[in-house]
Write a protein that holds these residues in place. Structure first.
Motif, short mmCIF file in Angstrom:
data_model
loop_
_atom_site.label_atom_id
_atom_site.label_comp_id
_atom_site.label_asym_id
_atom_site.label_seq_id
_atom_site.Cartn_x
_atom_site.Cartn_y
_atom_site.Cartn_z
N THR A 48 0.81 -1.23 0.00
CA THR A 48 0.00 0.00 0.00
C THR A 48 0.84 1.28 0.00
N GLY A 49 2.13 1.16 0.21
CA GLY A 49 2.94 2.38 0.25
C GLY A 49 4.38 2.11 -0.16
N ILE A 51 8.01 1.42 -1.42
CA ILE A 51 8.62 0.57 -2.45
C ILE A 51 7.66 -0.56 -2.86
N ARG A 71 -2.80 -3.72 5.21
CA ARG A 71 -3.76 -3.82 6.31
C ARG A 71 -4.81 -2.72 6.29
N ARG A 75 -6.32 2.23 1.80
CA ARG A 75 -5.09 2.34 1.00
C ARG A 75 -5.05 1.26 -0.09
N ASP A 95 -2.99 -8.05 8.39
CA ASP A 95 -1.96 -7.43 9.20
C ASP A 95 -0.76 -8.37 9.14
N LEU A 96 0.31 -7.90 8.50
CA LEU A 96 1.45 -8.79 8.23
C LEU A 96 2.32 -9.04 9.46
N ASN A 122 8.28 -7.85 0.90
CA ASN A 122 8.74 -6.45 0.95
C ASN A 122 8.51 -5.79 2.29
N TYR A 199 16.16 -3.60 13.81
CA TYR A 199 15.97 -3.59 12.36
C TYR A 199 17.19 -4.20 11.65
N LYS A 203 17.17 -7.55 9.30
CA LYS A 203 17.55 -7.49 7.89
C LYS A 203 18.77 -8.37 7.59
N VAL A 231 15.66 5.23 0.12
CA VAL A 231 14.51 5.63 -0.69
C VAL A 231 13.60 6.56 0.13
N THR A 233 10.51 7.41 1.37
CA THR A 233 9.19 6.80 1.58
C THR A 233 8.63 7.30 2.90
#
Ligand SMILES: NC(=O)c1ccc[n+]([C@@H]2O[C@H](COP(=O)([O-])OP(=O)(O)OC[C@H]3O[C@@H](n4cnc5c(N)ncnc54)[C@H](OP(=O)(O)O)[C@@H]3O)[C@@H](O)[C@H]2O)c1
Length: 311
Positions: A48-49, A51, A71, A75, A95-96, A122, A199, A203, A231, A233
């Motif tokens: 929904t947003g 990337i 979610r 959007r 909801d991921l 993603n 984070y 990753k 990026v 975002t």
């Protein structure tokens, strides 16, 4: 003080390659790709947003049927209205960060209609405040790692991933700041939580998970890991406002961040046997600092750990 200096060192080291300058340099002289994904089904998380939205819209424009997971109903509706081929953009609400919702996805009719050729893991968040999900996991761990793990394994187990297909894991250059760790990834102590460190660990784990799945699945499907560079975002605007203010002029567009995902799906390179992470259509090293190589854990340990968390 030490932390600010470490951040400055980190950002200075990578600004030439992760900013739009790196993108322009890497792609100079390369023809724009005009992929044809007709006949393919894609599933893109966090569509929904940012990337994810750019990936979903471009895959749709290139002919793919895109299952776009987000979610927010509004959007998702907006995304569909922006698609070139709205009939081939299928919104999927979930909801991921919630394993129960991810486990329900493979049984949805739109997922069962046709197997998935390209799965793009993603979704990703960098949270500055400590939060836990209703299922008891630290929210960024659940969103960035455990969720994609469960979704991909469930889709594979249900036979919904085309064996000749592709899974693309979206990592981050932030992973260069962490070795592979296991238990600390799901921080259960609010006082010990540091969003940036968490984070980076998640990753890094995405890179190792890619190796773990390739070892197990032997190319059915192939799994690749990439990072999009820096990026501009909504995620960056809300999680890293100072970084964004300082580097705004050299941040990439979401479409530039999405480029390597589309390129991987079009070119289908073999997964690198010696490891590596894709950036700007080329393979980059998995480690930039010797200390991040030092981990007592293997990719196999990571898969076992995530299975244990998911059970
Ligand atoms: N931007 C960068 O510079 C950068 C750099 C390196 C790596 N990455 C990686 O690239 C990926 C995309 O980043 P981005 O910057 O595009 O992120 P973003 O702007 O924050 O967009 C993330 C999208 O995911 C959705 N989302 C977040 N949590 C969700 C959940 N629990 N369930 C369903 N949807 C959820 C958000 O929707 P809502 O509106 O519902 O929140 C939003 O649409 C991430 O994996 C990130 O780590 C980004």
């Amino acid at each position: 003080m030490f932390r600010s200096l470490a951040s400055l060192f980190f950002y200075t080291r990578f600004v030439r390659s992760f900013s739009v300058l790196g993108y322009r340099r890497a792609l100079a002289g390369q023809a724009p790709i005009a992929p044809d994904f007709s006949g393919q089904t894609w599933l893109v998380t966090g569509a929904t947003g940012g990337i994810g939205r750019a990936i979903a819209l471009q895959a749709n424009r290139s002919g793919a049927r895109v299952l776009a997971v987000g979610r927010s109903r509004d959007r998702l509706k907006e995304l569909k209205s922006e698609a070139d081929k709205p009939g081939r953009l299928v919104p999927l609400m979930a909801d991921l960060s919630l394993l129960s919702e991810l486990r329900r996805l493979p049984s949805k009719r739109s997922v069962q209609t046709r197997p998935i050729d390209v799965l793009v893991n993603n979704v990703g968040v960098l949270l500055n405040e400590y939060q836990t999900t209703t299922e008891g996991f630290e929210t960024s761990f659940a969103t960035n790692l455990l969720g994609p793990f469960v979704l991909t394994e469930e889709l594979k187990a249900a036979g919904h991933l085309v064996p000749q297909g592709l899974v693309i894991n979206v990592s981050s250059g932030g992973m260069y700041g962490s070795p592979l760790k296991l238990e600390p990834m799901n921080c259960m102590d609010p006082d010990a939580f540091d969003g940036m460190t968490a984070y980076a660990m998640h990753k890094r784990a995405m890179v190792e998970l890619t190796r773990g799945w390739n070892n197990r699945w032997q190319g059915e499907p192939v799994v690749q890991v990439m990072h999009p560079g820096w990026v501009d975002t909504e995620g960056v605007r809300t999680s890293l406002p100072v970084f964004r203010r300082a580097l705004q002029r050299v941040l990439r567009t979401p479409e530039q961040g999405a480029d390597t995902v589309l390129w991987l799906a079009e070119q289908r390179p073999s997964p690198p046997s010696a490891g590596g992470i894709w950036l700007d259509r080329s393979l980059q090293p998995e480690h930039e600092f010797a200390w991040t190589r030092r981990s007592p854990h293997s990719a196999e340990d990571l898969v076992t750990y995530l299975r244990g968390q998911a059970d």
